[in-house]
Design an enzyme around this catalytic site. Structure first.
Site, short mmCIF file in Angstrom:
data_model
loop_
_atom_site.label_atom_id
_atom_site.label_comp_id
_atom_site.label_asym_id
_atom_site.label_seq_id
_atom_site.Cartn_x
_atom_site.Cartn_y
_atom_site.Cartn_z
N SER A 256 -82.38 -38.00 -72.80
CA SER A 256 -82.73 -38.05 -71.27
C SER A 256 -81.63 -38.63 -70.67
O SER A 256 -80.59 -38.95 -71.17
CB SER A 256 -83.90 -39.31 -71.25
OG SER A 256 -83.97 -39.83 -70.05
N TYR B 186 -87.62 -47.17 -71.96
CA TYR B 186 -87.70 -46.07 -72.14
C TYR B 186 -86.02 -45.75 -72.18
O TYR B 186 -85.62 -45.07 -73.13
CB TYR B 186 -88.08 -45.16 -71.08
CG TYR B 186 -87.93 -43.52 -71.11
CD1 TYR B 186 -86.80 -42.89 -70.46
CD2 TYR B 186 -88.98 -43.11 -71.85
CE1 TYR B 186 -86.95 -41.59 -70.29
CE2 TYR B 186 -88.88 -41.33 -71.66
CZ TYR B 186 -87.75 -40.98 -71.07
OH TYR B 186 -87.80 -39.57 -71.17
#
Ligand code: NAP
Ligand code: GCO
Length: 287
Positions: free
Chosen positions: A167, A180
């Site tokens: 990501s 996250y």
């Protein structure tokens, strides 16, 4: 020594010819068994479709029968023969059974895409340790569990590809995504560690770092406001992205085929960012 010969007696033109043959064929995945975790929809579905179009045999998993049934119908509608399995990637026993079932049904896994993932958007001081742990469990511990389950088969076959869906948060933080970002940062380093430990077995482990992609996971960030205006975050991301748009799962398909194929056999431990340029850009000056 004439122009074509090197001091080792090899012919330069011979070397050139060997490396230039069949470059398009090197992107083919014919007969390769690919497991895409979380491949029922979203990015995982698009990546599985891309690998199938390149010739791979597709296996995917998700957690519930409803999503499984819907996904099988979607794969069929796209002309893709995929085998679906119910398995929670955080559960080591379920993953062992998943890989054993795939091996029995299709053969050993040649390509693993660790795609399954969740996010919880909660300000850190309000985020419980349990919330943090749940995100890290799916986004970091699970890629470790699933990679461990398929690596022995890859070592035995003398080749393998592992693609971790990282990501932008493998590089950057932002408010409300502590679990996250920590997990995706760790996933970048797990990618480098698998590269380091298994490269000698002709196993390549790389990451794909999507930018902001329009999927169910980011739907809350794109919802229309009560007055019909665009979500502030939607406007923010488009101003921060040189491509001035959200990515689509289809934008990731080429990178997935490349990293799953022989075309990337000397690429290892890298994260390929497919982000419309957002990581390179300070952002458009507010008008
Ligand atoms: P999504 O639409 O929420 O899909 C996530 C997938 O993961 C679903 O198929 C879900 O299946 C599966 N999953 C979640 N937890 C699971 C578990 N414990 N066991 C098995 N399957 C599980 O997300 P997405 O946007 O496609 O994202 C896919 C991956 O890309 C994630 O790793 C995400 O972090 C990453 N990513 C997304 C973006 C983005 O902007 N969308 C950008 C960068 C990276 P079920 O819920 O049916 O089990
Ligand atoms: C968020 C988004 C991002 C994307 C993606 C960006 O809330 O910031 O969900 O985290 O999912 O990871 O690369």
């Amino acid at each position: 020594m004439d122009r074509d010969n090197t001091e080792h007696g090899a012919s330069r033109s011979g070397e050139r010819k060997g490396t230039m043959d069949n470059i398009i064929d090197r992107f083919r995945l014919d007969g390769k068994v690919a497991l895409v975790t979380g491949g029922a929809y979203g990015i995982g579905f698009a990546i599985a479709a891309a690998l199938a179009q390149a010739g791979a045999i597709i296996a995917f998993n998700c957690r519930g029968q409803h999503h499984l049934d819907e996904a099988l119908a979607d794969y069929e509608a796209h002309g893709i023969e995929a085998k679906g399995y119910i398995a929670d990637v955080t559960d080591e026993a379920q993953v062992a059974e998943l890989v054993a079932n795939i091996e029995a049904d299709l053969g050993p896994v040649d390509i693993l895409v660790n795609n399954a993932g969740i996010i919880k958007r909660i300000p850190m001081l309000e985020m419980s340790v349990d919330d943090f742990r749940q995100v890290v469990d799916v986004d970091l511990n699970a890629p470790f569990i699933v990679s461990k389950a398929v690596l022995p088969g890859m070592i035995a076959k003398g080749h393998g590809k592992i693609i971790n869906i990282c990501s932008m948060m493998s590089e950057l933080g932002r408010e409300t995504v502590a679990g996250y970002a920590a997990a995706k940062g760790g996933l970048k380093m797990l990618t480098r560690n698998i590269c380091s430990e298994f490269g000698e077995h002709n196993i390549q482990c790389n990451g794909i770092g999507p930018g902001y992609i329009a999927t169910p996971q980011t739907a809350p960030l794109r919802e229309r406001q009560a007055d019909g205006s665009r979500h502030p975050f939607d406007q923010f991301i488009c101003a921060k992205t040189p491509a001035a748009r959200w990515g689509t799962p289809e934008d990731l398909m080429g990178a997935a085929v490349f990293l799953a194929s022989d075309a990337s056999n000397f690429v290892n431990g890298q994260v390929l960012y497919v982000d419309g340029g957002i990581l390179a850009y300070i952002g458009k000056q507010p008008s």
